[in-house]
Enzyme design. Structure first.
Site, short mmCIF file in Angstrom:
data_model
loop_
_atom_site.label_atom_id
_atom_site.label_comp_id
_atom_site.label_asym_id
_atom_site.label_seq_id
_atom_site.Cartn_x
_atom_site.Cartn_y
_atom_site.Cartn_z
N ASP A 1 7.32 15.24 -30.47
CA ASP A 1 8.32 13.11 -30.78
C ASP A 1 8.05 12.97 -30.84
O ASP A 1 8.01 13.01 -32.45
CB ASP A 1 7.35 13.17 -29.30
CG ASP A 1 8.23 11.77 -28.67
OD1 ASP A 1 9.28 11.35 -28.93
OD2 ASP A 1 7.80 10.71 -28.83
N LEU A 2 9.33 11.82 -31.77
CA LEU A 2 8.94 11.33 -32.71
C LEU A 2 8.78 9.23 -33.17
O LEU A 2 7.38 9.24 -33.04
CB LEU A 2 10.97 11.55 -33.51
CG LEU A 2 10.57 10.01 -34.89
CD1 LEU A 2 10.11 10.47 -35.54
CD2 LEU A 2 12.64 9.57 -34.95
N ASP A 3 8.78 8.83 -31.67
CA ASP A 3 8.35 7.11 -31.86
C ASP A 3 7.31 6.97 -31.25
O ASP A 3 7.31 7.66 -29.92
CB ASP A 3 10.00 6.24 -30.93
CG ASP A 3 10.96 6.52 -32.09
OD1 ASP A 3 10.64 5.74 -32.98
OD2 ASP A 3 12.05 7.17 -31.24
N LYS B 1 14.50 14.04 -21.56
CA LYS B 1 12.71 14.00 -20.85
C LYS B 1 12.54 12.99 -19.81
O LYS B 1 13.39 12.00 -19.99
CB LYS B 1 12.40 13.28 -21.88
CG LYS B 1 12.10 13.84 -22.86
CD LYS B 1 10.58 13.52 -23.96
CE LYS B 1 11.10 14.42 -25.67
NZ LYS B 1 10.22 13.64 -26.50
N ASP C 1 3.71 10.71 -26.60
CA ASP C 1 2.82 10.01 -26.57
C ASP C 1 3.41 9.06 -25.28
O ASP C 1 2.53 8.45 -24.72
CB ASP C 1 3.14 8.24 -27.67
CG ASP C 1 4.37 7.65 -27.29
OD1 ASP C 1 4.59 6.62 -26.91
OD2 ASP C 1 5.55 9.16 -27.21
N THR D 1 13.20 14.49 -29.57
CA THR D 1 13.30 12.49 -29.31
C THR D 1 14.59 12.66 -27.85
O THR D 1 15.23 12.82 -27.99
CB THR D 1 13.25 12.46 -30.60
OG1 THR D 1 13.90 11.53 -30.50
CG2 THR D 1 14.85 12.94 -31.49
N SER D 2 14.16 11.85 -27.60
CA SER D 2 15.06 10.65 -27.08
C SER D 2 15.93 9.72 -27.54
O SER D 2 17.27 9.54 -26.87
CB SER D 2 14.12 10.02 -25.79
OG SER D 2 13.07 10.75 -25.10
#
Length: 221
Positions: free
Chosen positions: A11-13, A138, A163, A106-107
């Protein structure tokens, strides 16, 4: 987790970068402007699509207006990345992995994701699957399954690192080994993951023949 995995999907953020301050500023300004509160708690919505957040807060709006509000926030987030930083160990982890063995799911949309990677000084992967690429966000597994397909690996051989509970649920539904990293969620919300780590920097990755193995110190394999 001594198994050799075909790919690592991050994931990114909240996993590779901390974009919380900029994102919360953008959402806070929007929320105040539309009268849904002077204090905006982004943690309630972390990992959700912008349109879904707007729809939750302004459920009576026509769909096109919801999309217009979401685009307004997206453009604000694309422009505001000065506070985005790499999370501890992220740069070192990505530098240690072969470029064809890791990707991002990523979302967020691709433009904002790339802007945040640049601000954090992190490389863009060969494979990045964003909200632009999927119909179902997601916790649906579509994004992780698409990333695995683009990388040419069996989803069951991949590791999903996220996360958020929704991200963990998505990677698990794709059949992947899942690792939750602590960011702004309590451990009780991350129990669906196969393991929980303090952050990507606390995970030991090793390149082996055929893929990547990993170990979390203090967590039984």
């Amino acid at each position: 987790m001594s198994k050799v995995h075909g790919a690592i999907l991050f994931d990114l953020d909240g996993t590779l970068v901390d974009s919380y301050a900029d994102a919360e500023d953008c959402w806070g300004e929007w929320a105040e402007s539309v009268g849904v509160g002077e204090v905006f708690d982004l943690s309630r919505f972390y990992g959700q699509k912008r349109s879904d957040i707007v729809r939750t807060l302004l459920p009576d709006l026509p769909e096109q207006e919801i999309l217009d509000h979401a685009e307004r926030v997206r453009l604000a987030e694309r422009a505001r990345v000065a506070k985005v930083v790499a999370l501890p160990g992220a740069a070192e982890v990505l530098a240690s992995l072969p470029s064809d063995r890791w990707g991002i799911v990523t979302s967020n949309d691709t433009e904002v994701a790339l802007a945040r990677l640049r601000s954090a000084g992190l490389p863009a992967p060969e494979v990045i699957v964003s909200a632009d690429d999927v119909v179902h966000p997601k916790p649906h597994p579509e994004g992780f399954l698409l990333a695995a397909r683009k990388m040419g690996v069996d989803p069951e051989s991949a590791v999903g690192i996220d996360d958020s509970p929704m991200g963990i649920a998505a990677a698990r539904a794709a059949g992947m080994t899942t690792i939750a990293v602590r960011f702004r969620q309590e451990d009780s919300a991350l129990q669906e993951a196969h393991a929980i780590a303090d952050g990507v920097g606390s995970i030991v990755f090793q390149t082996r023949t055929g893929g990547i193995s990993l170990h979390i110190p203090g967590v039984q394999s």
